[in-house]
Structure formats: C-alpha cells, structure tokens
Write a protein that holds these residues in place. Structure first.
Motif, PDB file in Angstrom:
ATOM      1  N   GLU A   1       4.285  -5.060  -1.635  1.00 16.59           N
ATOM      2  CA  GLU A   1       4.174  -4.942  -3.121  1.00 16.59           C
ATOM      3  C   GLU A   1       2.109  -4.539  -2.017  1.00 16.59           C
ATOM      4  O   GLU A   1       1.461  -4.246  -1.314  1.00 16.59           O
TER       5      GLU A   1
ATOM      6  N   VAL B   1      -1.262  -3.167  -2.714  1.00 15.13           N
ATOM      7  CA  VAL B   1      -2.886  -4.434  -3.584  1.00 15.13           C
ATOM      8  C   VAL B   1      -3.673  -3.749  -3.803  1.00 15.13           C
ATOM      9  O   VAL B   1      -3.991  -3.313  -4.822  1.00 15.13           O
ATOM     10  N   THR B   2      -3.789  -2.277  -3.130  1.00 11.22           N
ATOM     11  CA  THR B   2      -5.297  -1.973  -3.176  1.00 11.22           C
ATOM     12  C   THR B   2      -4.701   0.081  -3.153  1.00 11.22           C
ATOM     13  O   THR B   2      -3.332   0.202  -1.932  1.00 11.22           O
TER      14      THR B   2
ATOM     15  N   GLU C   1      -4.185   4.057  -9.880  1.00  8.41           N
ATOM     16  CA  GLU C   1      -4.506   2.589 -10.831  1.00  8.41           C
ATOM     17  C   GLU C   1      -3.111   2.117 -11.481  1.00  8.41           C
ATOM     18  O   GLU C   1      -2.855   0.708 -11.205  1.00  8.41           O
TER      19      GLU C   1
ATOM     20  N   VAL D   1      -1.019  -0.412  -8.196  1.00  5.07           N
ATOM     21  CA  VAL D   1      -1.120  -1.642  -7.898  1.00  5.07           C
ATOM     22  C   VAL D   1      -0.184  -2.517  -8.552  1.00  5.07           C
ATOM     23  O   VAL D   1      -0.001  -2.536  -9.621  1.00  5.07           O
ATOM     24  N   GLY D   2       0.455  -3.052  -7.696  1.00  2.91           N
ATOM     25  CA  GLY D   2       0.957  -4.538  -8.361  1.00  2.91           C
ATOM     26  C   GLY D   2       2.421  -3.995  -8.443  1.00  2.91           C
ATOM     27  O   GLY D   2       3.240  -4.824  -8.148  1.00  2.91           O
ATOM     28  N   LYS D   3       3.327  -2.824  -8.331  1.00  2.00           N
ATOM     29  CA  LYS D   3       4.238  -1.938  -8.070  1.00  2.00           C
ATOM     30  C   LYS D   3       5.082  -3.139  -6.388  1.00  2.00           C
ATOM     31  O   LYS D   3       4.126  -2.322  -5.509  1.00  2.00           O
ATOM     32  N   LYS D   4       6.415  -3.082  -7.343  1.00  2.00           N
ATOM     33  CA  LYS D   4       6.400  -3.190  -5.476  1.00  2.00           C
ATOM     34  C   LYS D   4       7.636  -2.470  -4.668  1.00  2.00           C
ATOM     35  O   LYS D   4       8.629  -2.270  -5.619  1.00  2.00           O
TER      36      LYS D   4
ATOM     37  N   THR E   1      11.806   1.294  -6.055  1.00  3.20           N
ATOM     38  CA  THR E   1      11.329   0.165  -6.270  1.00  3.20           C
ATOM     39  C   THR E   1      12.896  -0.428  -6.118  1.00  3.20           C
ATOM     40  O   THR E   1      13.581  -0.408  -5.924  1.00  3.20           O
TER      41      THR E   1
ATOM     42  N   ASP F   1      12.753  -9.237  -9.569  1.00  2.00           N
ATOM     43  CA  ASP F   1      11.425 -10.199  -9.188  1.00  2.00           C
ATOM     44  C   ASP F   1      12.150  -9.987  -7.075  1.00  2.00           C
ATOM     45  O   ASP F   1      11.894 -11.054  -6.993  1.00  2.00           O
TER      46      ASP F   1
END
Ligand code: ME8
Length: 650
Positions: free
Chosen positions: A556, A558-559, A593, A596-599, A638, A642
């Motif tokens: 995942e 994070v930054t 931007e 962030v949050g992508k798996k 990806t 989930d």
C-alpha cells in the motif's frame, strides 16, 4: 524371501522427535525396498509403556499411567502417516496379548532353570532402565544421561545370561553381518571379552507396580527390558500364530544407545526361549542439532510434524537418509536441509523431470516415441550401462543400510542425464527434419531414464515417486513393479501417454526463509554442475520452483514524492506489511497525489539498489504499452479486491 523389519518401541515419556522419525523412516524405506525386491515383508513399530519412568511422568501430570500411555502412544501412531511411514503392525506393551506372551515366556525360561532368585547390589540408571557396570560409568555417572545412578541393593529375579556368553561370542564372530556397521560389532565383541553378569529381570511391587506381574511370584513385576524386547515376538503371534514364520527374516533397527540390550540381552534371551537368532541388527548413530545434543531442556528438539509442514514429506525423508552416514552421528540444521532441497531436489531431479517432460510434450505430443535403433550412439550406450550400474549399486547399498551411498549413486546418474539433455539439445534436433529419428531416440532415452528413477526412488520418497509415476503414465505399473524385472534399461513402452503433472518439489512453508539469490547459489557449485542444471531452461522456460523464488507482495502506497533532478522517478513509501522505500520510474504517468492509498504489486525480494542516492528496497510492477508512434504508457498493476498489505501474490 521373508523380511521382518522392526524399530525400537519408543518410551511414552517423550513426544516423537527427529531421532524417532529417522529410525522409523529407515525401517519403512527398507521395508519398501525389500518389497520392491519381491520379498514378503512385515514392518513393525510401537510403544514401550511400562516402568518407573512412565509411572513418574504420569504422576507428574496427575493421571493414571494407562491414561498417560494411551495419549502419548496415540501421538506416535498418528505421526507415522505424516511421514509416509506405513507399518503393518503397531504394538503396545500394554496390549493384553503382549502381557500374556511375556508371562508365558517368563514361565518357560523359569521352568528351564534359567531364572533364579538372588540378592543384588548395583548402580541403577533410570534413564537406561538398567544396571550399569563399574566400567560403563564415567566419573561415577551414566555417560548417556549424565546422572549419578541410584545404588540399589535388593532381592530380585535374575536371568542366567552368563550361560549363553560363549555361544554368543561364537555366533557374532562367525556371522560378520549379524551386527553392523562393524564398529558396533567390535564394541559388542569387546564387551563380551569380560565375563557377562546375569541379568536382573524384576522389580519388587513395593517399588514399582506399573509392569507385568511375574507368573511365578506375584510380589514382583518384570523389569523393563525383558518386557520390551519380547514385543518383537508378540507382534508376529508367538508361539504359533499365522505370522510367526516372519521370525526367520527378523532384522532390527536401533540407535547406538540401546546396543547392549539388543546385541547381548536379546540374543541370549532368544536362545533361552529356544528360538533361532534374529537375522541382522542395524545400528545407527545419533542426530544432534546444530552440533549440540538434542534435549528438551535446551529447547532444541526437532519435531517431525513441523518439518513436514514446512518442507513436505519427501524433502524430510530424503534429507534424513542422504545426510546421515548410517552408523555415524550427524548434525541437523535447517540450512543443510534447505540446501539439499534446493540443490538435490528442486534443481537436480525436479528440473530434470520438468525439462524432460516439457520436451516430450513439445516434440512428441506427450507420447513416448519408439527408439530409432540406427541413431543410437556410443554415448547412449554408456548412459544405458550407467543406469543399470546405478540400479546394481543402489541395491547393494540399500541392502547394507548405506542409504546415503544408494542416493549418491542415483544422483550421479541424474547429473549424467542433465548433461545428456545439454549435449543432445533436442530443441536443435527438432529444427531439422533429417534428425527426426535421433530426436525420437534422445526422447526415448529420457523417458526410460525417468521411469528407472521413479522406480528406485519409490522406497525413499513414496509420494514424489508416485507423482513421477503418474506423470509417466505408469502409476499402476510402477506400483506393482519388481526391481529384478523392471530395474533394467529399455522397459518403457513406446506409445505410453505422459502427463506434465504437478511440481515434484513445490516450495512449501509457513514462513518464507531468505533464499540465496541465483548468483550466490551458483558460486558454491562446480562449473560443470552449473552447465548441467542451468537455472533457466534452454528454451526460456522456467520451472514452477524458479517462479516461486520471486516474492511478489501487495504493497500500500503511504507517501509519494518527486525526486530532484530525476523527472522520471518518484520516491514511494509503502507498507508490505513492513514499511519500505521504493524508487519507481512512473513520474511521467502518475502524480504523487493520485498514488497515495493505492495497493500495488511489488517484487519484495529484489536486492536493494541505489537510484539518485536513494536505496530502493524492491520494485513496483507495471504494464507497459507502446503505441504506433512509439509513445510509452505505464499502468500500475493493482489488485482487484480489498486485501491486506503484505499479502503474497502467487
Ligand atoms: O530406548 N538420534 O526407547 P526410546 C537418532 N523403549 N535416533 C534417536 C535419537 C537421536 N538423537 N533419539 C532417539 C527405548 N532415537 C526403549 C526401546 S526396544 C525393545 C525398547 C531413536 O524412546 C533411536 O532409534 O528412548 C533410539 O534407539 C530410540 O529412539 C530410543 O527410543
């Protein structure tokens, strides 16, 4: 021929560990080998449940000895199928028929005058469950258990063992195969040079009740060895059960710790009972762990169940048989086990099977072609001779319990076969229609060699050998095959339909251990071996095992941030599940931007690399598309649902 192979019956005061597993795998392998030779075989193991040690262990747990013994005996019984060990009979010394046989034999030997009542004082070791002689003590302690024996002086019954000393010396001397390896035979003969004392066979009920009562004196129970050794007779229906003929082929496997009871007490007892001696006694050394004695207090006891779960049954059996020179001590380590799995199993034999079957599929439509006699070369004949010599050497080694040597001779041929593929290059032959006959000959040689390998590996790795047989379309044939009929060159039938099947040695494991990378692995090998078993198939194919070396994980983001002076790169921090830094060449396709949050999916076991002064600990996977104008577009890979960061992708 008849063969009756036994293991010691294990005390129920400890749970099964690799020492017990080793002896029992040896006996199982030998039983399977003798069956392959056409013998009528019976294989017995079991548990030893009477005596002071067991009574005390039960008391410690606050249960009756019987209940305690039931529980631990069941654990042993349940362990063996996990290891592909298939005994014909599992005996317990608390079985009613065993109690009766022990009492009948005691009465018989007593009636013959070979048991008498007397006073005795001596050094009793509870661990060994026997009296030790002065000479056996080291600085006043038992050398095996490192405890000071108890000084016991009491009235007991004795077996007149001394009466049989001369007979035993003569029997051991005139039968060099009676006790092997030779070092243990010499140890026994050296012990027999001193006068043999009679054997104390009882315990007064005032001291111990958890035993079999003497039929001629109810105030005493038998002492543990007289009870335990007789299991070898009870299990085959002594004195006149339908299985008792197996006695003529009796062979016992033990470790060096119980040499004296098996090489001295037992033969003299058998003689007193009036039976012929057992055929052979095979004595192996001790497994230590990382060069240290295995012990509960050190917390280094290796459980067979854990090993099977992590590495699979075939790897465990192969490792134990290959690593220990029968008769010598050996040290267990997971590093050594993993090295053998990777090199001997996955690389050598696993690769050989998958490459040969892939080529048979591609160039012969998964059907064994007929050999073209006109194209057989001198090299082919050398290979056929080597295969037959391998079967002969293997048989001699298996029969003399030199399992490591038997496996060495098989692996020499596996090396030859890998070289045979490289030098004959079927993929080159396939390009030239004039070479069709030669291609068929090469493929036939490979198919028949795999058949022989599946045959000889059967006793050692029954599950893997069964997969091999299924892939070769010979499941039924190999299950019924005998070494004398099928253990020679050229028995593979042309037209046999093959199946690619599942991987022979898949990587299992609860926890993935760090794998050496390909280069490091190659460094330990001889150049010759590298040429023989390349990591990647000549035709660009890789095996399942090789694929398994790439550790793909969900990560995942994070930054994400831009890197100065590097307009293509982004610096990412990901969770996989631990936090790590990655440098990815995706700056032209994604803004920080939106990431962030992508798996995403990463290669998690890539060697770290420095890019623009930043250490990247892995690689993000992305699909690349190039259009007609040469424009490049990247799309990150990806996951569709989930799923937790760190999940393995396979
Ligand atoms: O002695 N390495 O039972 P036991 C290799 N009940 N093998 C080992 C080992 C090690 N570190 N530790 C144990 C008894 N073994 C008696 C036997 S038979 C009539 C009565 C194996 O539970 C090896 O086979 O102490 C050894 O001889 C046996 O377990 C001892 O088992």
């Amino acid at each position: 021929m008849t063969t009756y192979i036994t293991t010691p019956i294990y005390y129920v005061n400890a749970m099964p560990h690799i020492g017990h597993a080793y002896t029992t795998i040896i006996a199982d392998t030998y039983a399977r080998f003798r069956r392959l030779c056409g013998d009528d075989v019976r294989f017995q193991t079991g548990t030893d449940e009477h005596g002071e040690k067991i009574a005390q262990a039960a008391e410690k747990e606050g249960v009756e000895p019987r209940e305690y013994a039931d529980r631990i005996s069941a654990l042993f019984c349940q362990t063996w199928p996990d290891l592909d060990i298939a005994p014909d009979y599992f005996i317990r010394t608390t079985d009613a028929d065993h109690v009766k046989v022990v009492q009948d034999i005691l009465q018989k030997v007593y009636d013959r005058g070979d048991i008498y009542f007397s006073e005795y004082s001596g050094h009793y070791c509870k661990g060994c469950e026997r009296f030790l002689t002065e000479k056996e003590l080291k600085e006043g302690k038992c050398p095996d258990h490192l405890t000071v024996p108890e000084e016991i002086s009491e009235q007991n019954y004795f077996f007149r063992m001394s009466k049989y000393q001369d007979w035993l010396i003569e029997h051991v001397e005139s039968n060099p195969e009676y006790i092997t390896p030779e070092r243990y035979r010499n140890e026994v003969l050296s012990f027999l040079r001193e006068p043999l004392e009679d054997l104390c066979i009882s315990r007064p009920c005032s001291r111990l009740t958890w035993g079999i009562p003497l039929p001629f004196d109810e105030n005493f129970v038998t002492y543990v060895w007289f009870d335990a050794l007789i299991n070898y007779l009870t299990g085959i229906g002594y004195p006149d059960g339908s299985c008792f003929d197996y006695w003529a082929g009796a062979e016992h496997v033990i470790a060096k710790d119980i040499l004296k009871p098996h090489a001295i007490y037992w033969p003299t007892m058998i003689r007193a009972i009036g039976l012929p001696p057992y055929r052979r006694l095979h004595v192996h050394g001790y497994w230590n762990v990382d060069e240290t004695k295995m012990s509960k207090s050190l917390g280094n006891v290796i459980r067979p169940h854990d090993l099977v779960e992590e590495y699979g049954v075939d790897t465990v059996r192969y490792f134990l048989l290959r690593e220990m020179s029968f008769g010598r001590d050996s040290s267990f380590s997971t590093e050594a086990l993993e090295a053998r799995r990777d090199s001997d199993l996955a690389n050598d034999v696993g690769n050989l099977f998958s490459r040969a079957l892939t080529m048979l599929a591609k160039y012969a439509d998964s059907t064994v072609p007929a050999l073209d006699k006109d194209t057989v070369t001198e090299e082919d004949r050398v290979l056929a001779d080597a295969l037959e010599k391998m079967v002969a050497d293997y048989s001699v080694a298996m029969n003399s319990f030199e399992f490591h040597k038997a496996l060495q001779s098989i692996w020499e041929v596996i090396g030859m076969l890998n070289r045979f593929i490289v030098t004959n290059a079927p993929w080159e032959l396939a390009k030239d229609s004039d070479q069709a006959g030669r291609l068929n000959t090469v493929l036939y040689f490979l198919a028949d060699s795999l058949r022989l390998l599946a045959l000889v590996l059967r006793p050692v790795m029954p599950s893997a050998a069964e997969k091999m047989a299924a892939a070769l379309g010979l499941k039924k044939e190999l299950a019924a095959a005998k070494l004398d009929d099928e253990g020679c060159w050229g028995k593979m039938q042309a037209g046999t339909v093959l199946h690619q099947g599942e991987a022979l040695f898949p990587r299992l494991g609860k926890k993935k251990k760090e794998q050496p990378n390909k280069q490091e692995k190659g460094q330990g090998k001889k150049a010759e071996e590298q040429a023989v078993a390349p990591e990647v198939d000549m035709e660009g194919l890789i095996t399942f095992e090789q694929f398994g070396e790439v550790e793909l994980r969900v990560a995942e983001i994070v930054t994400a941030e831009k890197i100065k002076k590097a307009n293509k790169l982004l610096k990412l921090t990901v969770k996989a599940p631990e936090e790590r830094t990655l440098v990815a060449g995706i700056a032209k396709h994604y803004s920080p931007e939106e990431l962030v949050g992508k798996k995403v999916i990463i290669v998690a076991n890539l060697k770290p690399a420095k890019l623009m002064g930043i250490t990247s600990q892995g690689m993000v996977l992305a699909a690349k598309e190039i259009d007609a104008d040469g424009n490049e577009r990247l799309v990150l890979s990806t996951v569709a649902g989930d799923i937790a960061p760190g999940s393995r992708v396979a």
